[in-house]
Design a protein around this motif. Structure first.
Motif, mmCIF file in Angstrom:
data_model
loop_
_atom_site.group_PDB
_atom_site.id
_atom_site.type_symbol
_atom_site.label_atom_id
_atom_site.label_comp_id
_atom_site.label_asym_id
_atom_site.label_seq_id
_atom_site.Cartn_x
_atom_site.Cartn_y
_atom_site.Cartn_z
ATOM 1 N N VAL A 1 0.673 -1.406 -0.069
ATOM 2 C CA VAL A 1 -0.581 -0.018 0.307
ATOM 3 C C VAL A 1 0.727 1.426 0.133
ATOM 4 O O VAL A 1 0.969 2.050 -0.730
ATOM 5 N N VAL A 2 1.846 1.446 0.571
ATOM 6 C CA VAL A 2 3.160 2.618 1.185
ATOM 7 C C VAL A 2 3.772 2.376 0.064
ATOM 8 O O VAL A 2 3.985 4.033 -0.929
ATOM 9 N N SER A 3 4.178 1.312 -1.261
ATOM 10 C CA SER A 3 5.514 1.421 -1.935
ATOM 11 C C SER A 3 3.937 1.828 -3.514
ATOM 12 O O SER A 3 4.295 1.992 -4.707
ATOM 13 N N GLY A 4 3.585 1.336 -3.100
ATOM 14 C CA GLY A 4 2.483 1.512 -4.867
ATOM 15 C C GLY A 4 2.636 0.225 -5.501
ATOM 16 O O GLY A 4 2.044 0.050 -7.031
ATOM 17 N N LYS A 5 3.498 -1.061 -4.809
ATOM 18 C CA LYS A 5 4.187 -2.042 -5.652
ATOM 19 C C LYS A 5 3.747 -3.426 -4.983
ATOM 20 O O LYS A 5 3.340 -3.511 -3.810
ATOM 21 N N SER A 6 3.469 -4.295 -6.036
ATOM 22 C CA SER A 6 3.247 -5.833 -5.003
ATOM 23 C C SER A 6 4.275 -5.907 -4.290
ATOM 24 O O SER A 6 5.896 -5.523 -4.543
ATOM 25 N N PHE A 7 5.053 -6.804 -3.361
ATOM 26 C CA PHE A 7 5.160 -7.443 -2.694
ATOM 27 C C PHE A 7 6.950 -7.703 -3.247
ATOM 28 O O PHE A 7 7.267 -7.406 -3.392
ATOM 29 N N ASP A 8 6.029 -8.786 -4.014
ATOM 30 C CA ASP A 8 7.007 -9.760 -4.690
ATOM 31 C C ASP A 8 8.429 -8.101 -5.455
ATOM 32 O O ASP A 8 9.165 -8.554 -5.979
ATOM 33 N N ALA A 9 7.203 -7.383 -6.234
ATOM 34 C CA ALA A 9 8.277 -6.457 -6.904
ATOM 35 C C ALA A 9 8.836 -5.629 -6.048
ATOM 36 O O ALA A 9 10.068 -4.925 -6.386
ATOM 37 N N PHE A 10 8.379 -5.207 -4.960
ATOM 38 C CA PHE A 10 9.035 -3.711 -4.283
ATOM 39 C C PHE A 10 10.161 -5.104 -3.234
ATOM 40 O O PHE A 10 11.626 -4.865 -3.619
ATOM 41 N N LEU A 11 10.464 -6.306 -2.888
ATOM 42 C CA LEU A 11 11.290 -7.028 -2.909
ATOM 43 C C LEU A 11 12.532 -6.343 -3.733
ATOM 44 O O LEU A 11 14.114 -6.988 -3.862
ATOM 45 N N ARG A 12 12.235 -7.784 -4.994
ATOM 46 C CA ARG A 12 12.958 -7.362 -6.316
ATOM 47 C C ARG A 12 13.499 -6.177 -6.671
ATOM 48 O O ARG A 12 14.591 -6.376 -7.086
ATOM 49 N N THR A 13 12.824 -5.133 -6.825
ATOM 50 C CA THR A 13 14.095 -3.790 -6.960
ATOM 51 C C THR A 13 14.220 -3.691 -6.182
ATOM 52 O O THR A 13 15.084 -2.548 -6.616
ATOM 53 N N GLU A 14 13.834 -3.017 -4.511
ATOM 54 C CA GLU A 14 14.478 -2.118 -4.322
ATOM 55 C C GLU A 14 15.771 -2.754 -2.848
ATOM 56 O O GLU A 14 15.886 -2.879 -2.239
ATOM 57 N N LEU A 15 15.679 -4.644 -3.130
ATOM 58 C CA LEU A 15 16.463 -5.026 -2.389
ATOM 59 C C LEU A 15 17.403 -6.232 -2.665
ATOM 60 O O LEU A 15 17.873 -6.003 -3.156
ATOM 61 N N PHE A 16 16.646 -7.289 -3.194
ATOM 62 C CA PHE A 16 17.104 -8.612 -3.875
ATOM 63 C C PHE A 16 18.048 -7.596 -5.207
ATOM 64 O O PHE A 16 19.480 -8.182 -5.561
ATOM 65 N N THR A 17 16.798 -7.023 -6.290
ATOM 66 C CA THR A 17 18.575 -5.777 -7.677
ATOM 67 C C THR A 17 19.635 -5.674 -6.608
ATOM 68 O O THR A 17 21.003 -6.236 -6.918
ATOM 69 N N PRO A 18 19.404 -4.258 -5.936
ATOM 70 C CA PRO A 18 20.463 -3.854 -5.908
ATOM 71 C C PRO A 18 22.104 -4.329 -4.585
ATOM 72 O O PRO A 18 22.528 -3.977 -4.831
ATOM 73 N N LEU A 19 21.233 -5.739 -3.960
ATOM 74 C CA LEU A 19 22.206 -6.687 -3.559
ATOM 75 C C LEU A 19 23.240 -7.766 -4.263
ATOM 76 O O LEU A 19 24.031 -8.315 -3.671
ATOM 77 N N GLY A 20 22.455 -8.189 -5.637
ATOM 78 C CA GLY A 20 22.734 -8.537 -6.385
ATOM 79 C C GLY A 20 22.161 -9.597 -6.132
ATOM 80 O O GLY A 20 23.051 -11.039 -6.197
ATOM 81 N N MET A 21 21.412 -10.650 -5.845
ATOM 82 C CA MET A 21 20.603 -11.519 -5.547
ATOM 83 C C MET A 21 19.969 -11.973 -6.459
ATOM 84 O O MET A 21 18.406 -12.292 -5.988
ATOM 85 N N ALA A 22 20.237 -12.521 -7.493
ATOM 86 C CA ALA A 22 19.879 -12.620 -8.667
ATOM 87 C C ALA A 22 18.296 -13.749 -9.019
ATOM 88 O O ALA A 22 18.113 -13.901 -9.913
#
Length: 480
Positions: free
Chosen positions: A182-203
């Protein structure tokens, strides 16, 4: 050119850690664990300064050798990622840990006026007042998505006042996942992927809504009964926010390095990272997505960790904020990976290891013996039902009822047994028992089915013998 290449390699090694040969003691601990629990596949790592020792053993659900890039469900270890997603939003000024949940999630409603006092911090530290006693998390079919999980709370109550008592409850983290959406406007999976996993190289890391959802590259986990492992589907359940992440050993090493502050330093402020690892007020040993624990039994808590348990996947991660040593274990079956990860860490820092034993070995052996014994007794009762009825044809009804009572009790109690052991009466727990304690389910099913058949056969033969006894005798035919 050559110098730049070498320098780059050195910098990457220092940042991410170079893979060191496995210590013989670490390999022995992993091999002993597999021997004790019958675990088909294990991927483990010990991080010590700039080095990473990896140990991989066994096979995945397709029979292929486990590697550092084999995908595992990490179960409740996912909670550390959900808490970090919330903390990212805190750092960006989108919410505060002490905001009431209803402020950032207006759709949140419960049939208990105290729910308005629940804060974001309290759902992350399991002090919201939500409880399995008032909110059954094992419903079938399970809800789909965080929105539906939150909506189902509308008729639920709290077990305790918010902020007064800690009770580990998965729904807290599904609420947190919905807050992120709700706060980010993204699905939970999309938020984790774009804001957390991708920046950390967790491909190779992603998340699913359900615990049993299909995911690319994920093979089945295993059930292990009396040392025999067989691939099995995961138990259906809602995992969004609380246990739905799928990852690899390589990626989880990156996750631990991030939490140690040696990777992705600009992603989250140092203060927020420290807050994630800090035990919260009234929360027992709970931090935010993490727990404080001792290295050895009886010692004071000195490390931070979190485990994960599903029916066919288990894992654990732990690190010492003081020494920087961390250990990680991923497995594709049940067991006690927290014991292995703590022993791996203890071995590295020179602390005594805890002996490993599997109590389910004895429990399952006893259940197998009881199943065989009860099956033999009940099959005998079925085969001898006619003889039993003939001997009791003239017995009075009260005595017959008493004679039939043991079979009736065996049948009824075996149907009910899997339900109260999980905390409350619900036939949904039959499904839970079938996945988490299959030998108990087999025992109960054997007693229920054979007990019902034996009971029914005795009643049927009592009726037949009674009819035969009351039928008038036929006159003999005269010979011509």
């Amino acid at each position: 050119m050559t110098f730049s290449f070498v320098l780059t390699g050195v910098l990457v090694a220092l940042l991410l850690g170079w893979t060191a040969p496995a210590h013989a003691s670490g390999e022995r601990l992993v091999d002993d664990y597999r021997s004790v629990y019958g675990t088909p596949g294990v991927a483990a790592a010990v991080i010590d300064g700039s080095s990473v020792e990896t140990i991989v053993r066994g096979r995945d659900g397709d029979g292929n050798a486990v590697t550092a890039r084999t995908r595992f469900r990490i179960a409740s270890m996912s909670k550390s990622m959900t808490a970090t997603a919330i903390m990212l939003l805190v750092d960006r000024g989108r919410l505060s840990l002490d905001d009431p949940v209803v402020k950032v999630l207006p759709e949140f409603r419960m049939a208990d006026p105290r729910f308005t006092g629940i804060t974001v911090r309290q759902i992350l530290s399991h002090t919201s007042g939500l409880s399995i006693s008032t909110n059954n998390e094992y419903v079938f079919p399970p809800p789909r998505g965080a929105r539906e999980i939150v909506a189902r709370l509308a008729d639920k109550t709290l077990a305790t006042a918010p902020g007064t008592h800690a009770e580990y409850h998965n729904t807290n983290y599904s609420i947190a996942a919905r807050i992120v959406e709700v706060v980010s406007g993204k699905s939970f999976d999309a938020f984790l992927r774009t804001e957390l996993f991708t920046p950390l190289g967790m491909a190779d890391t992603a998340s699913t809504l359900g615990c049993s959802d299909h995911a690319e590259g994920l093979t089945p986990g295993y059930e292990v009964i009396l040392g025999v492992a067989f691939a099995a589907p995961e138990m259906p359940g809602f995992c969004v926010g609380n246990g739905g992440v799928i990852s690899t050993l390589d990626d989880m090493v990156r996750w631990l390095r991030f939490n140690q502050g040696t990777l992705g330093a600009g992603l989250l402020s140092a203060a927020s990272l420290a807050e994630l690892h800090t035990v919260q007020p009234k929360a027992g040993d709970h931090a935010l997505g993490w727990q404080a624990r001792p290295v050895t039994e009886g010692a004071p808590p000195s490390v931070i960790g979190h485990g994960g348990t599903l029916a066919t996947w288990t894992g654990d991660m732990v690190f010492s904020p003081k020494t920087g040593v961390a250990a990680l274990v991923l497995t594709n079956s049940g067991g006690d990976p927290g014991l292995l990860s703590t022993n791996l860490l203890a071995e590295r820092i020179g602390a005594p290891a805890t002996p490993m034993s599997n109590p389910l070995t004895a429990v399952n052996a006893i259940l197998l013996g009881l199943t065989v014994a009860m099956a033999a007794l009940l099959v005998t009762a079925i085969v001898r039902a006619r003889r039993w009825a003939a001997r009791r044809r003239a017995a009075r009804r009260p005595r017959l009822v008493l004679r039939l009572l043991p079979l009736a009790l065996v049948t009824v109690l075996s149907v009910l047994l899997p339900t109260p052991i999980w905390g409350e009466f619900s036939f949904h727990y039959w499904i839970v028992t079938a996945w988490l304690m299959p030998m108990l389910a087999i025992f109960c099913l054997t007693c229920a089915v054979l007990g019902a058949v034996a009971f029914g056969r005795r009643l049927w033969w009592l009726r037949r013998t009674g009819q035969a006894a009351s039928a008038p005798a036929q006159p003999a035919m005269a010979n011509g």
